[in-house]
Design a protein around this motif. Structure first.
Motif, PDB file in Angstrom:
ATOM      1  N   GLY A  74       0.809  -1.213   0.000  1.00 41.24           N
ATOM      2  CA  GLY A  74       0.000   0.000   0.000  1.00 41.24           C
ATOM      3  C   GLY A  74       0.841   1.261   0.000  1.00 41.24           C
ATOM      4  O   GLY A  74       0.582   2.198  -0.772  1.00 41.24           O
ATOM      5  N   TRP A  75       1.863   1.291   0.844  1.00 42.47           N
ATOM      6  CA  TRP A  75       2.747   2.460   0.888  1.00 42.47           C
ATOM      7  C   TRP A  75       3.579   2.581  -0.381  1.00 42.47           C
ATOM      8  O   TRP A  75       3.845   3.676  -0.874  1.00 42.47           O
ATOM      9  N   GLN A  76       4.016   1.444  -0.934  1.00 44.05           N
ATOM     10  CA  GLN A  76       4.797   1.483  -2.170  1.00 44.05           C
ATOM     11  C   GLN A  76       3.984   2.024  -3.341  1.00 44.05           C
ATOM     12  O   GLN A  76       4.496   2.768  -4.186  1.00 44.05           O
ATOM     13  N   LEU A  77       2.681   1.673  -3.366  1.00 41.47           N
ATOM     14  CA  LEU A  77       1.837   2.091  -4.480  1.00 41.47           C
ATOM     15  C   LEU A  77       1.607   3.598  -4.508  1.00 41.47           C
ATOM     16  O   LEU A  77       1.260   4.150  -5.561  1.00 41.47           O
ATOM     17  N   LEU A  90       3.175  -6.852  -8.770  1.00 42.43           N
ATOM     18  CA  LEU A  90       3.283  -5.943  -7.631  1.00 42.43           C
ATOM     19  C   LEU A  90       3.153  -6.667  -6.303  1.00 42.43           C
ATOM     20  O   LEU A  90       3.304  -6.059  -5.253  1.00 42.43           O
ATOM     21  N   TYR A  91       2.881  -7.964  -6.353  1.00 44.69           N
ATOM     22  CA  TYR A  91       2.501  -8.679  -5.132  1.00 44.69           C
ATOM     23  C   TYR A  91       3.621  -9.558  -4.567  1.00 44.69           C
ATOM     24  O   TYR A  91       3.357 -10.553  -3.906  1.00 44.69           O
ATOM     25  N   ALA A  92       4.852  -9.193  -4.872  1.00 41.99           N
ATOM     26  CA  ALA A  92       5.977 -10.020  -4.411  1.00 41.99           C
ATOM     27  C   ALA A  92       6.238  -9.851  -2.922  1.00 41.99           C
ATOM     28  O   ALA A  92       6.995 -10.615  -2.328  1.00 41.99           O
ATOM     29  N   ASN A  93       5.652  -8.843  -2.292  1.00 46.25           N
ATOM     30  CA  ASN A  93       5.853  -8.569  -0.865  1.00 46.25           C
ATOM     31  C   ASN A  93       7.319  -8.308  -0.546  1.00 46.25           C
ATOM     32  O   ASN A  93       7.843  -8.752   0.476  1.00 46.25           O
ATOM     33  N   ASP A  94       7.998  -7.603  -1.456  1.00 43.01           N
ATOM     34  CA  ASP A  94       9.373  -7.195  -1.212  1.00 43.01           C
ATOM     35  C   ASP A  94       9.575  -5.821  -1.873  1.00 43.01           C
ATOM     36  O   ASP A  94       8.610  -5.154  -2.222  1.00 43.01           O
ATOM     37  N   TRP A  95      10.833  -5.429  -2.045  1.00 38.39           N
ATOM     38  CA  TRP A  95      11.121  -4.097  -2.586  1.00 38.39           C
ATOM     39  C   TRP A  95      11.492  -4.137  -4.069  1.00 38.39           C
ATOM     40  O   TRP A  95      11.971  -3.136  -4.603  1.00 38.39           O
ATOM     41  N   SER A  96      11.294  -5.286  -4.740  1.00 37.39           N
ATOM     42  CA  SER A  96      11.760  -5.418  -6.123  1.00 37.39           C
ATOM     43  C   SER A  96      10.997  -4.497  -7.076  1.00 37.39           C
ATOM     44  O   SER A  96      11.614  -3.764  -7.861  1.00 37.39           O
ATOM     45  N   ALA A  97       9.658  -4.517  -7.050  1.00 40.63           N
ATOM     46  CA  ALA A  97       8.874  -3.674  -7.962  1.00 40.63           C
ATOM     47  C   ALA A  97       9.092  -2.191  -7.654  1.00 40.63           C
ATOM     48  O   ALA A  97       9.250  -1.378  -8.569  1.00 40.63           O
ATOM     49  N   PHE A  98       9.108  -1.847  -6.366  1.00 41.74           N
ATOM     50  CA  PHE A  98       9.342  -0.458  -5.986  1.00 41.74           C
ATOM     51  C   PHE A  98      10.721  -0.005  -6.464  1.00 41.74           C
ATOM     52  O   PHE A  98      10.873   1.084  -7.047  1.00 41.74           O
ATOM     53  N   GLY A  99      11.725  -0.852  -6.251  1.00 41.96           N
ATOM     54  CA  GLY A  99      13.077  -0.512  -6.682  1.00 41.96           C
ATOM     55  C   GLY A  99      13.177  -0.353  -8.184  1.00 41.96           C
ATOM     56  O   GLY A  99      13.904   0.518  -8.683  1.00 41.96           O
ATOM     57  N   ALA A 100      12.434  -1.189  -8.925  1.00 45.32           N
ATOM     58  CA  ALA A 100      12.466  -1.085 -10.388  1.00 45.32           C
ATOM     59  C   ALA A 100      11.915   0.256 -10.848  1.00 45.32           C
ATOM     60  O   ALA A 100      12.474   0.890 -11.757  1.00 45.32           O
ATOM     61  N   PHE A 101      10.829   0.733 -10.212  1.00 46.92           N
ATOM     62  CA  PHE A 101      10.225   1.996 -10.628  1.00 46.92           C
ATOM     63  C   PHE A 101      10.980   3.212 -10.081  1.00 46.92           C
ATOM     64  O   PHE A 101      10.711   4.331 -10.509  1.00 46.92           O
ATOM     65  N   VAL A 102      11.901   2.998  -9.179  1.00 48.96           N
ATOM     66  CA  VAL A 102      12.819   4.068  -8.791  1.00 48.96           C
ATOM     67  C   VAL A 102      14.029   4.066  -9.719  1.00 48.96           C
ATOM     68  O   VAL A 102      14.477   5.116 -10.193  1.00 48.96           O
ATOM     69  N   ALA A 103      14.538   2.869 -10.000  1.00 55.69           N
ATOM     70  CA  ALA A 103      15.734   2.748 -10.831  1.00 55.69           C
ATOM     71  C   ALA A 103      15.482   3.233 -12.259  1.00 55.69           C
ATOM     72  O   ALA A 103      16.372   3.834 -12.880  1.00 55.69           O
ATOM     73  N   ALA A 104      14.282   2.991 -12.786  1.00 56.05           N
ATOM     74  CA  ALA A 104      14.003   3.335 -14.185  1.00 56.05           C
ATOM     75  C   ALA A 104      14.115   4.843 -14.449  1.00 56.05           C
ATOM     76  O   ALA A 104      14.914   5.256 -15.309  1.00 56.05           O
ATOM     77  N   TYR A 125       3.808   5.688  -4.456  1.00 55.90           N
ATOM     78  CA  TYR A 125       4.828   6.167  -5.398  1.00 55.90           C
ATOM     79  C   TYR A 125       4.684   5.491  -6.766  1.00 55.90           C
ATOM     80  O   TYR A 125       4.724   6.150  -7.810  1.00 55.90           O
ATOM     81  N   ILE A 126       4.495   4.162  -6.778  1.00 55.52           N
ATOM     82  CA  ILE A 126       4.536   3.405  -8.034  1.00 55.52           C
ATOM     83  C   ILE A 126       3.436   3.836  -8.996  1.00 55.52           C
ATOM     84  O   ILE A 126       3.698   4.100 -10.180  1.00 55.52           O
ATOM     85  N   LEU A 127       2.194   3.917  -8.519  1.00 58.38           N
ATOM     86  CA  LEU A 127       1.085   4.182  -9.433  1.00 58.38           C
ATOM     87  C   LEU A 127       1.152   5.562 -10.085  1.00 58.38           C
ATOM     88  O   LEU A 127       0.951   5.675 -11.307  1.00 58.38           O
ATOM     89  N   PRO A 128       1.434   6.645  -9.337  1.00 57.19           N
ATOM     90  CA  PRO A 128       1.552   7.941 -10.034  1.00 57.19           C
ATOM     91  C   PRO A 128       2.653   7.953 -11.084  1.00 57.19           C
ATOM     92  O   PRO A 128       2.463   8.490 -12.186  1.00 57.19           O
ATOM     93  N   VAL A 129       3.798   7.355 -10.771  1.00 59.09           N
ATOM     94  CA  VAL A 129       4.897   7.319 -11.741  1.00 59.09           C
ATOM     95  C   VAL A 129       4.508   6.480 -12.956  1.00 59.09           C
ATOM     96  O   VAL A 129       4.706   6.881 -14.108  1.00 59.09           O
ATOM     97  N   ALA A 130       3.928   5.312 -12.700  1.00 60.88           N
ATOM     98  CA  ALA A 130       3.566   4.408 -13.793  1.00 60.88           C
ATOM     99  C   ALA A 130       2.498   5.013 -14.695  1.00 60.88           C
ATOM    100  O   ALA A 130       2.632   5.018 -15.924  1.00 60.88           O
TER     101      ALA A 130
END
Length: 402
Positions: free
Chosen positions: A88-91, A307-321, A93-98
């Motif tokens: 929830g907290w990751q989204l 988005l449901y991996a329950n880790d920082w991988s998806a969040f990190g990908a959308f920061v790294a990109a 950031y992720i959803l507005p950027v995506a």
């Protein structure tokens, strides 16, 4: 296009138990026929009709869900959907950027922007759309919660969340399901015909500079639809399809929009291309470091775990990109300017990489029977004011790649 067709066939299967392939084929055939005959103009007309049907879908769904569904209060607590979560907290950031970068990425949005008669019309249109979409997304999003709390979404399987809304509607009377199916096909068609028109426009104008026969471009788009259908039928997770394109746009759009600013007149296509590719490479590098091996790093580019991996991988990908894209773009800029400075010194020329391009007199694009190039060359004013459409400043100054 893959996501639209994949969603359509999954929804038909969920609501009726039938295979969605026939509906997919009919949609592709119908949209291809009328977009080929009417171009993007017919897409505007059909979108108005389909937009009304989407509003009808929301109204029917809200009323019938409110009357017919019954929430099992024991499922509210056990679902955990009202509790704070890492995702929830990751989204936030992720959803507005995506979503924001992907809207920049889609040609259909740009074509509608340039088709506006005036800036005022554009502001009014986008404002109305913003309000409407906000309400629609709020209602459809709440339907996901209701699907879990009524048992329509059994076991709360997170990867099936993309059709939770329709799993909820499946519990409603059959006449409601029938209406919903018609409106869903209309909604899918509204998006799909825009994508087809945008592909034709992009191929004709951007790839071949209007030098290739338009019907050959349309034929190429028709041929592309065949593998699109195959991939759509093989794609069980609509969300992953969207996330892949979101990751591409998150890499390329931030480094591209720099060039939209007049203050950054020195920005070139070289930086945009290197930045976009570098953003994806940065995602791979992050994934390799995060997971400890290159294989998993490569899979992160496809967001295999969604988005449901329950880790920082998806969040990190959308920061790294986006961050990686900007860093690579900045490095490419420094490399290009350095190379041009060395070349200027070596050949005894003046270093002009930071020279502002000369001001140009804008012309006005007006409607007419001729092609865009003919209109621009003649620079004729329309006979009647009402014939004038989409006043656009056109600069003869072409952008440079290097």
């Amino acid at each position: 296009m893959v996501a639209e067709l994949s969603a359509l066939q999954q929804i038909i299967n969920a609501l009726t138990g039938l295979k969605g392939l026939p509906a997919v084929i009919v949609e592709c055939a119908v949209t291809t026929i009328y977009t080929s005959l009417g171009g993007f103009r017919i897409s505007f007309v059909t979108d108005n009709i389909q937009g009304i049907m989407v509003v009808g879908l929301v109204i029917v769904a809200v009323v019938t869900v409110g009357v017919e569904t019954h929430i099992d209060k024991s499922l509210v607590e056990s679902s955990g959907l009202l509790k704070s979560s890492l995702l929830g907290w990751q989204l936030i950031y992720i959803l507005p950027v995506a979503v924001l970068t992907n809207d920049f990425f889609i040609s259909g949005f740009w074509m509608r922007t340039f088709a506006s008669k005036t800036d005022k019309d554009l502001v009014i249109g986008t404002s109305i759309a913003t309000v409407a979409v906000t309400f629609i997304l709020g209602l459809v999003g709440a339907a996901g919660l209701l699907a879990a709390w009524t048992g329509a979404w059994p076991g709360n399987p997170p990867q099936d969340g993309d059709i939770a809304f329709f799993l909820l509607l499946e519990q409603l009377p059959s006449w409601v399901v029938g209406i919903v199916l018609v409106m869903v096909v209309s909604l899918s068609t509204a998006a799909f015909d825009s994508f087809q028109s945008a592909m034709v426009s992009t191929g004709s104008n951007d790839l071949f500079r209007n030098k290739l026969n338009l019907w050959l471009i349309r034929l190429a788009v028709v041929l592309i639809i065949f593998p699109v259908v195959v991939v759509a039928l093989k794609s069980p997770d609509i969300l992953q399809v969207y996330l892949i394109s979101d990751l591409v746009s998150a890499s390329s759009i931030p480094v591209l929009v720099i060039g939209l600013s007049d203050a950054c007149y020195w920005w070139r296509g070289f930086e945009v291309v290197i930045g976009g590719l570098g953003g994806l490479l940065t995602v791979f590098i992050f994934g390799t470091i995060y997971f400890g091996n290159a294989h998993e790093g490569a899979y992160l580019l496809l967001l295999e775990n969604g988005l449901y991996a329950n880790d920082w991988s998806a969040f990190g990908a959308f920061v790294a990109a986006p961050v990686g894209g900007l860093l690579w773009g900045g490095g490419a800029f420094a490399l290009r300017v350095g190379f041009q400075w060395i070349q200027a010194k070596r050949k005894g020329h003046r270093f002009d990489a930071f020279d502002r391009p000369p001001p140009t007199q804008p012309s006005t694009y007006t409607s007419g029977a001729g092609s865009f190039d003919e209109e621009h060359e003649r620079r004729e004013e329309p006979a009647e004011p009402e014939e004038r459409v989409a006043p656009i400043s056109i600069s003869p100054q072409k952008g440079k790649f290097f």
